[in-house]
Design a protein around this motif. Structure first.
Motif, mmCIF file in Angstrom:
data_model
loop_
_atom_site.group_PDB
_atom_site.id
_atom_site.type_symbol
_atom_site.label_atom_id
_atom_site.label_comp_id
_atom_site.label_asym_id
_atom_site.label_seq_id
_atom_site.Cartn_x
_atom_site.Cartn_y
_atom_site.Cartn_z
ATOM 1 N N PHE A 128 57.477 -19.738 -11.650
ATOM 2 C CA PHE A 128 56.171 -19.089 -11.616
ATOM 3 C C PHE A 128 55.187 -20.285 -11.252
ATOM 4 O O PHE A 128 55.577 -21.563 -11.545
ATOM 5 C CB PHE A 128 56.016 -18.903 -13.234
ATOM 6 C CG PHE A 128 54.642 -18.533 -13.755
ATOM 7 C CD1 PHE A 128 53.978 -17.722 -13.170
ATOM 8 C CD2 PHE A 128 54.011 -19.520 -14.526
ATOM 9 C CE1 PHE A 128 52.527 -17.409 -13.679
ATOM 10 C CE2 PHE A 128 52.824 -19.506 -15.076
ATOM 11 C CZ PHE A 128 52.196 -18.289 -14.623
ATOM 12 N N ILE A 161 58.959 -2.146 -32.311
ATOM 13 C CA ILE A 161 58.194 -1.256 -31.248
ATOM 14 C C ILE A 161 59.089 -0.054 -31.369
ATOM 15 O O ILE A 161 59.054 1.094 -30.619
ATOM 16 C CB ILE A 161 57.911 -1.498 -29.908
ATOM 17 C CG1 ILE A 161 58.707 -1.880 -29.152
ATOM 18 C CG2 ILE A 161 56.569 -2.422 -30.095
ATOM 19 C CD1 ILE A 161 58.565 -2.303 -27.798
ATOM 20 N N MET A 170 53.912 0.760 -25.341
ATOM 21 C CA MET A 170 53.072 -0.214 -24.996
ATOM 22 C C MET A 170 51.862 -0.342 -26.028
ATOM 23 O O MET A 170 51.558 -1.252 -26.381
ATOM 24 C CB MET A 170 52.622 0.039 -23.711
ATOM 25 C CG MET A 170 51.524 -0.930 -23.099
ATOM 26 S SD MET A 170 50.895 -1.002 -21.321
ATOM 27 C CE MET A 170 52.417 -1.389 -20.276
HETATM 28 N N1 LIG Z 1 58.442 -1.207 -20.326
HETATM 29 C C1 LIG Z 1 57.643 -0.909 -21.506
HETATM 30 O O1 LIG Z 1 57.296 0.438 -21.623
HETATM 31 C C2 LIG Z 1 57.270 -1.785 -22.394
HETATM 32 C C3 LIG Z 1 57.044 -3.004 -21.643
HETATM 33 N N2 LIG Z 1 56.397 -3.962 -22.523
HETATM 34 C C4 LIG Z 1 55.711 -5.109 -21.812
HETATM 35 O O2 LIG Z 1 56.294 -5.018 -20.371
HETATM 36 C C5 LIG Z 1 56.840 -6.382 -19.904
HETATM 37 C C6 LIG Z 1 57.703 -6.279 -18.700
HETATM 38 O O3 LIG Z 1 56.946 -5.625 -17.687
HETATM 39 P P1 LIG Z 1 57.349 -5.362 -16.274
HETATM 40 O O4 LIG Z 1 58.472 -5.030 -16.172
HETATM 41 O O5 LIG Z 1 56.222 -4.759 -15.507
HETATM 42 O O6 LIG Z 1 57.366 -6.996 -15.853
HETATM 43 P P2 LIG Z 1 56.221 -8.327 -15.942
HETATM 44 O O7 LIG Z 1 54.803 -7.605 -16.292
HETATM 45 O O8 LIG Z 1 56.907 -9.242 -16.698
HETATM 46 O O9 LIG Z 1 56.024 -8.700 -14.489
HETATM 47 C C7 LIG Z 1 56.080 -7.788 -13.437
HETATM 48 C C8 LIG Z 1 55.186 -8.385 -12.182
HETATM 49 O O10 LIG Z 1 55.266 -9.563 -11.976
HETATM 50 C C9 LIG Z 1 55.975 -9.953 -10.684
HETATM 51 N N3 LIG Z 1 56.488 -11.265 -10.944
HETATM 52 C C10 LIG Z 1 57.763 -11.474 -11.249
HETATM 53 N N4 LIG Z 1 58.020 -12.740 -11.258
HETATM 54 C C11 LIG Z 1 57.304 -13.461 -10.601
HETATM 55 C C12 LIG Z 1 56.908 -14.801 -10.483
HETATM 56 N N5 LIG Z 1 57.720 -15.792 -10.801
HETATM 57 N N6 LIG Z 1 55.759 -15.130 -10.125
HETATM 58 C C13 LIG Z 1 54.716 -14.271 -9.652
HETATM 59 N N7 LIG Z 1 54.923 -12.854 -9.965
HETATM 60 C C14 LIG Z 1 56.143 -12.492 -10.519
HETATM 61 C C15 LIG Z 1 56.786 -8.916 -10.424
HETATM 62 O O11 LIG Z 1 56.644 -8.631 -8.880
HETATM 63 C C16 LIG Z 1 55.877 -7.678 -11.124
HETATM 64 O O12 LIG Z 1 54.811 -7.326 -10.144
HETATM 65 C C17 LIG Z 1 57.442 -7.211 -21.353
HETATM 66 O O13 LIG Z 1 57.612 -8.313 -21.108
HETATM 67 C C18 LIG Z 1 56.616 -6.455 -22.139
HETATM 68 O O14 LIG Z 1 55.329 -7.326 -22.396
HETATM 69 C C19 LIG Z 1 56.092 -3.811 -23.685
HETATM 70 O O15 LIG Z 1 54.834 -3.022 -23.467
HETATM 71 C C20 LIG Z 1 56.911 -2.800 -24.507
HETATM 72 C C21 LIG Z 1 57.031 -1.548 -23.740
#
Ligand SMILES: NC(=O)C1=CN([C@@H]2O[C@H](COP(=O)(O)OP(=O)(O)OC[C@H]3O[C@@H](n4cnc5c(N)ncnc54)[C@H](O)[C@@H]3O)[C@@H](O)[C@H]2O)[C@@H](O)CC1
Ligand SMILES: Nc1ncnc2c1ncn2[C@@H]1O[C@H](COP(=O)(O)OP(=O)(O)O)[C@@H](O)[C@H]1O
Length: 498
Positions: free
Chosen positions: A130, A197, A27
């Motif tokens: 969304f 990354i 991250m």
């Molecule tokens: N997993 C990791 O360690 C890394 C993740 N990364 C970042 O993490 C992101 C993914 O993170 P997440 O898995 O937490 O997912 P997101 O941050 O994309 O979204 C998750 C949240 O959004 C809610 N949600 C989903 N669809 C929705 C909708 N249509 N309307 C409203 N709320 C909605 C979900 O319930 C959840 O609470 C990547 O796109 C990237 O930006 C980067 O930091 C690289 C490393």
């Protein structure tokens, strides 16, 4: 060459690293890269210190990235504010703490003076439609930088189901997401910047490729010193009819502009006269025949009996000689499954170039005859256009070029290419005829080249050339398709000079 992976594939690649406790490090790497791109945007606009950057922050890791990026920017003297944007208003714990420790703030509204707004609401974790946060107002003139994926875009398919926050720039992490190259997703993403990354060793083969300048140069290389007109490739064209004579002119002129040894046209007298007036170098004849290294059939061909006869003559000749054939426009509605199979059995490459309407018609007619459930296929087209095009290409065993704002090129069993160079200016009658000429030319040239790239890549290079020519033509104002051949020459001249 740009390699793209679906959001799902990128999440799978992250998994072993997350399990090894490297989530925070990933991250921070992503956020650092995002901050560098935001700084570049700020520098472009003026002094960095004292400027304001706001981030719309969702509750997940995408929001975490944005919060960490704000904390890095704060240390460069940027005024940084986070605007919670999820229903719960929850924020990623560590990111939130990092922002506050750096002296950033959490506020309710995007300040009107924000120079850059980071969209960190949803990334690859987005599911379904969304909705924009209530009362969201973005300051006029602010640069919108999407964190990983614009909120509202499906990172796998590019589909936008509900609302979306269109970005000027999308800074994406670990791998370019396929959804940033496809349809509405590509439109919403703006310029795409990749931040590495360290996922490389964990990513499998790319889901999509997009050719760039090196592939364009390789596919449309200038002639070698000892080339002669036959070694450079001869394109045969069965195009034009009394009803649509101009299509033949466009095919021939676009092919000649793409660089090849000769164009041979089989068409009725009136068409031949028109083509010879526009391009006297074309060898014009009334029957399909003679030496060629590839054939294009269909633009302006019409759909009467003589059109069907010309198509059949191309099929017979190409099957006899194992030559590549491009089927476009009328040929897409005339060709039978038996003809396609005859060509394939003879080892001839078959390229079909449908626009969206023609694609559906092909699935309903030839696809269904070949065993595809066309109704089910059509219902999946919006949700997963690439999967649908691949299924049809495999069912028919042909190279499909599904034209549109993102043109998807699928070679059965091969890689999927997507090209997005062309803009909506290309939505004018006859540009598809030019594309058929360019694809025909690249295949005619490639057929004579022992070191030719794979067919999918050659065709993708042709689509890129056509799209760049459209963009160049649009720079001089509105245009019709007959402006494209000269622009094709300019694009190739520029590519060769690099
Ligand atoms: N997993 C990791 O360690 C890394 C993740 N990364 C970042 O993490 C992101 C993914 O993170 P997440 O898995 O937490 O997912 P997101 O941050 O994309 O979204 C998750 C949240 O959004 C809610 N949600 C989903 N669809 C929705 C909708 N249509 N309307 C409203 N709320 C909605 C979900 O319930 C959840 O609470 C990547 O796109 C990237 O930006 C980067 O930091 C690289 C490393
Ligand atoms: N909105 C758009 N954005 C980008 N390219 C487009 C758009 N609409 C059409 N095109 C491109 O323009 C060309 C149109 O082809 P086609 O529909 O076969 O035209 P015609 O049959 O009139 O020659 C294709 O290359 C397609 O990808």
């Amino acid at each position: 060459m740009l390699r793209a992976h679906t959001g799902t594939a990128v999440r799978a690649a992250e998994q072993p690293l997350l399990e090894a406790g490297q989530g925070d490090a990933l991250m921070r790497r992503a956020a650092w890269g995002l901050a560098q791109h935001v700084l570049a945007e700020l520098r472009r606009r003026g002094p960095v210190a004292g400027s304001t950057v706001a981030a719309l922050v969702g509750s997940g890791n995408n929001g975490g990235d944005a919060l960490w990026a704000l904390s890095f920017l704060r240390r460069r003297g940027v005024h940084t504010v986070a605007v919670p944007a999820s229903r719960s208003r929850a924020l990623h714990d560590d990111g939130h703490a990092a922002l506050l420790a750096a002296g950033g703030q959490v506020v309710d509204q995007v300040p009107s003076g924000a120079a850059v707004v980071i969209d960190g609401i949803l990334g690859t974790g987005a599911r379904g439609a969304f909705e924009l946060p209530d009362g969201l107002v973005l300051p006029e003139g602010a640069t919108v930088v999407a964190c990983d994926v614009p909120s509202g875009v499906d990172a796998d398919t590019g589909q936008v189901l509900g609302e979306v926050i269109p970005a000027d720039v999308t800074v994406t992490f670990g791998a370019v997401k396929a959804g940033l190259l496809l349809g509405a997703g590509a439109q919403a993403a703006g310029r795409v910047e990749l931040v590495e990354i360290g996922l490389g060793p964990y990513l499998g083969a790319p889901d999509l490729l997009s050719v760039g300048e090196p592939e364009l140069r390789a596919a449309f290389a200038p002639p070698r010193w000892d080339d002669h007109k036959y070694s450079r490739g001869v394109l045969g064209a069965a195009a034009g009819s009394e009803q649509y004579p101009g299509a033949a002119v466009l095919v021939c002129r676009a092919a000649l502009a793409s660089g090849l040894g000769m164009v041979r046209l089989a068409a009725p007298e009136a068409v031949r006269q028109l083509v010879l007036g526009a391009a006297p170098e074309v060898v014009a004849q009334d029957q399909v025949g003679g030496k060629a290294t590839a054939w294009v059939c269909g633009p302006g061909l019409g759909e009467d009996e003589s059109a069907a006869d010309r198509l059949e003559a191309v099929v017979v000749l190409a099957a006899e000689q194992g030559l590549p054939v491009v089927l476009d426009a009328s040929a897409l509605s005339l060709v039978s499954l038996a003809q396609v199979r005859r060509l394939r059995a003879a080892g001839a490459v078959v390229v079909m170039t449908p626009h969206c309407g023609e694609l559906v018609a092909l699935a309903q007619r030839l696809g269904a005859e070949a065993g595809l459930d066309a109704g089910e296929w059509e219902s999946g087209l919006d949700e997963d256009p690439v999967g649908a095009v691949r299924e049809l290409a495999e069912t028919l065993d042909v190279v499909l070029v599904a034209k549109g704002p993102s043109t998807v090129i699928v070679e059965p069993g091969g890689t999927v290419f997507v090209q997005t160079e062309g803009g909506a200016e290309l939505a004018t009658g006859g540009t598809g005829d030019c594309l058929a000429g360019v694809i025909g030319a690249v295949l005619a040239r490639g057929a004579a080249d022992a070191e030719r790239p794979a067919v999918g890549m050659q065709v993708a290079a042709a689509v890129r050339l056509h799209g760049l020519a459209g963009r160049a033509a649009a720079a001089d104002g509105p245009f019709g398709a007959s402006a494209l051949p000269d622009q094709i020459r300019s694009v190739l001249a520029t590519a060769a000079a690099k």
